[in-house]
Scaffold this motif. Structure first.
Motif, short mmCIF file in Angstrom:
data_model
loop_
_atom_site.label_atom_id
_atom_site.label_comp_id
_atom_site.label_asym_id
_atom_site.label_seq_id
_atom_site.Cartn_x
_atom_site.Cartn_y
_atom_site.Cartn_z
N THR A 61 0.41 -1.31 0.24
CA THR A 61 -0.34 -0.11 -0.05
C THR A 61 0.95 1.33 0.10
OG1 THR A 61 -1.48 -1.21 1.43
CG2 THR A 61 -1.79 1.33 1.58
N ASP A 62 2.19 1.41 0.67
CA ASP A 62 2.61 1.91 1.12
C ASP A 62 3.96 2.78 0.13
OD1 ASP A 62 3.76 4.18 2.54
OD2 ASP A 62 5.19 3.41 2.55
N ILE A 63 4.06 1.36 -1.49
CA ILE A 63 4.31 1.72 -2.01
C ILE A 63 4.42 2.70 -3.52
CG2 ILE A 63 6.01 0.46 -3.87
CD1 ILE A 63 6.86 -1.34 -1.87
N ILE A 64 1.95 1.82 -3.58
CA ILE A 64 1.49 2.38 -4.77
C ILE A 64 1.59 4.11 -4.54
CG2 ILE A 64 -0.69 2.42 -4.98
CD1 ILE A 64 -0.90 -0.54 -4.66
N ILE A 100 -2.50 1.56 -12.29
CA ILE A 100 -1.48 1.37 -11.67
C ILE A 100 -0.94 0.09 -12.00
CG2 ILE A 100 -0.40 1.02 -9.44
CD1 ILE A 100 -2.19 2.87 -8.19
N ARG A 101 0.11 -0.16 -12.48
CA ARG A 101 -0.10 -1.45 -13.11
C ARG A 101 1.02 -2.19 -11.72
NH1 ARG A 101 -0.24 -4.53 -17.20
NH2 ARG A 101 -2.39 -3.69 -17.07
N LEU A 102 0.61 -3.87 -11.10
CA LEU A 102 1.60 -3.88 -10.20
C LEU A 102 1.96 -5.52 -10.45
CD1 LEU A 102 0.74 -3.91 -6.20
CD2 LEU A 102 2.14 -5.72 -6.58
N ALA A 111 2.54 3.72 -12.07
CA ALA A 111 1.48 4.44 -12.74
C ALA A 111 1.43 5.28 -13.49
CB ALA A 111 1.19 5.28 -11.21
N GLU A 112 0.06 4.78 -14.45
CA GLU A 112 0.29 6.26 -15.26
C GLU A 112 -0.93 6.96 -15.46
OE1 GLU A 112 0.21 3.56 -18.81
OE2 GLU A 112 2.00 3.11 -19.02
N GLU A 113 -1.01 8.08 -16.84
CA GLU A 113 -2.10 8.24 -16.45
C GLU A 113 -3.16 7.79 -17.28
OE1 GLU A 113 -3.15 12.07 -17.13
OE2 GLU A 113 -1.68 13.03 -16.72
N LEU A 114 -4.16 8.03 -17.49
CA LEU A 114 -5.19 6.65 -17.88
C LEU A 114 -5.44 6.71 -19.11
CD1 LEU A 114 -8.74 7.49 -15.58
CD2 LEU A 114 -7.58 5.34 -15.92
N ALA A 115 -5.26 5.50 -19.91
CA ALA A 115 -6.11 5.56 -22.09
C ALA A 115 -7.48 4.44 -21.75
CB ALA A 115 -5.12 5.29 -22.10
N ILE A 116 -8.80 5.30 -20.87
CA ILE A 116 -9.06 4.57 -21.76
C ILE A 116 -10.69 4.60 -22.47
CG2 ILE A 116 -10.40 4.54 -18.76
CD1 ILE A 116 -11.61 6.68 -19.14
N TYR A 117 -11.07 4.22 -22.58
CA TYR A 117 -11.96 3.94 -24.13
C TYR A 117 -12.46 5.32 -24.79
CZ TYR A 117 -12.13 -1.15 -24.20
OH TYR A 117 -12.52 -3.09 -24.34
#
Ligand code: PLP
Length: 287
Positions: A70-73, A87-89, A114-120
């Motif tokens: 949790t802390d790392i995220i 987030i991709r863990l 952790a990235e900005e969202l790339a949604i549909y």
């Protein structure tokens, strides 16, 4: 962009792992995709619990506690100044020799992106998805449980390939008995005569966190919800069909294998559920 890699933050360009990592060589590892809404990590506990369960199932010891993860995220989000993110863990088996034996891998590797969202695009939510069903079958639960979110995503990639060959962006996989299981990275729901149906886990589907959130939300909103096996025929003749997933949230399906679903546009109940879901994640976020 900063990537968390085994205890330190490194620039995206420098975030590299060994070619001897068994995650790379064999898909030996587990992962999670997690959404952050307004600085609030959505359903983090559920994601971490699924991660640890996936790892336990493949006898991979994650050398971190849930609190440490949790802390790392949180640190990764801060470092990248992100409040709305994906987030991709990833926890891979680690660096070993060329053989399969995981005991040659000294230590699992932890990667957090952790990235900005790339949604549909928004218009896809307004128009709805056209999908197909494909020949690729969901792996049998008695061989490797589909509940394990492992790095071995070949089934799902084949689904994507078949979808794109058919000229669409998503598809449904069946299990070996011909029951509908799930999409390449999404769970599926159908609405029939006011009742929401989604395949039970034993059919061969990941226990999606969005799926479970939608089940809870729909029950709160007074829908009847059933976990029940269904076939392609049931999908073709459903009043509404939609997919759920961390990235996609709730997205309507308007055509399956050339059959128009309902009126051929996103159904009213799907839109209601999407609206309620988005409202809920905002409410949850303002803590
Ligand atoms: N099914 C598969 C195979 C997936 O990879 C995902 C994505 O994580 C889902 C379903 C949807 O699950 P969730 O809602 O937890 O993102």
């Amino acid at each position: 962009q900063w990537i968390y890699l085994n205890g330190e933050f490194v620039k995206k360009e420098d975030a590299k792992i060994s070619v001897y990592d068994h995650g790379f060589l064999y898909g030996d590892g587990v992962f999670e995709g997690i959404r952050v809404y307004h600085g609030n990590v959505y359903k983090l506990e559920e994601h971490l619990e699924r991660l640890f369960n996936s790892a336990k199932s493949i006898m991979l010891n994650i050398p971190y506690t849930m609190d440490e993860l949790t802390d790392i995220i949180v640190q990764t989000l801060k470092k990248n100044a992100l409040r709305d993110a994906y987030i991709r863990l990833v926890v891979s088996r680690g660096v070993g020799n060329l053989g399969l034996d995981p005991t040659t891998c000294a230590k699992p590797q932890l990667i957090v992106i952790a990235e900005e969202l790339a949604i549909y695009p928004k218009e896809l939510y307004e128009r709805g998805l056209e999908i197909v069903t494909v020949a690729t079958r969901r792996n049998r639960p008695d061989v490797l449980s589909p509940k394990v979110k492992s790095l071995n995503y070949l089934n799902n990639i084949l689904v994507k390939i078949e979808a794109s060959l058919a000229g669409v962006s998503e598809a449904l996989m069946l299990n070996n008995e011909g029951y509908v299981a799930e999409g390449s990275a999404d769970n599926v729901f159908i609405l029939r005569k006011g009742v929401l149906l989604t395949p039970p886990g034993y059919i061969g589907a990941l226990e999606g966190i969005t799926r479970n959130a939608i089940v809870d939300l729909a029950l709160d909103m007074g829908y009847e919800v059933k976990e029940e096996p269904f076939t392609r025929h049931d999908v073709y003749t459903a009043d509404e069909v939609f997919l759920t997933g961390t990235a996609a949230e709730v997205i309507a399906v308007v055509k399956v294998d050339g059959r128009e679903i309902g009126e051929g546009k996103p159904g009213p109940e799907t839109q209601r559920l999407l609206k309620a879901f988005r409202q809920k994640v905002v409410e949850d976020g303002v803590k």
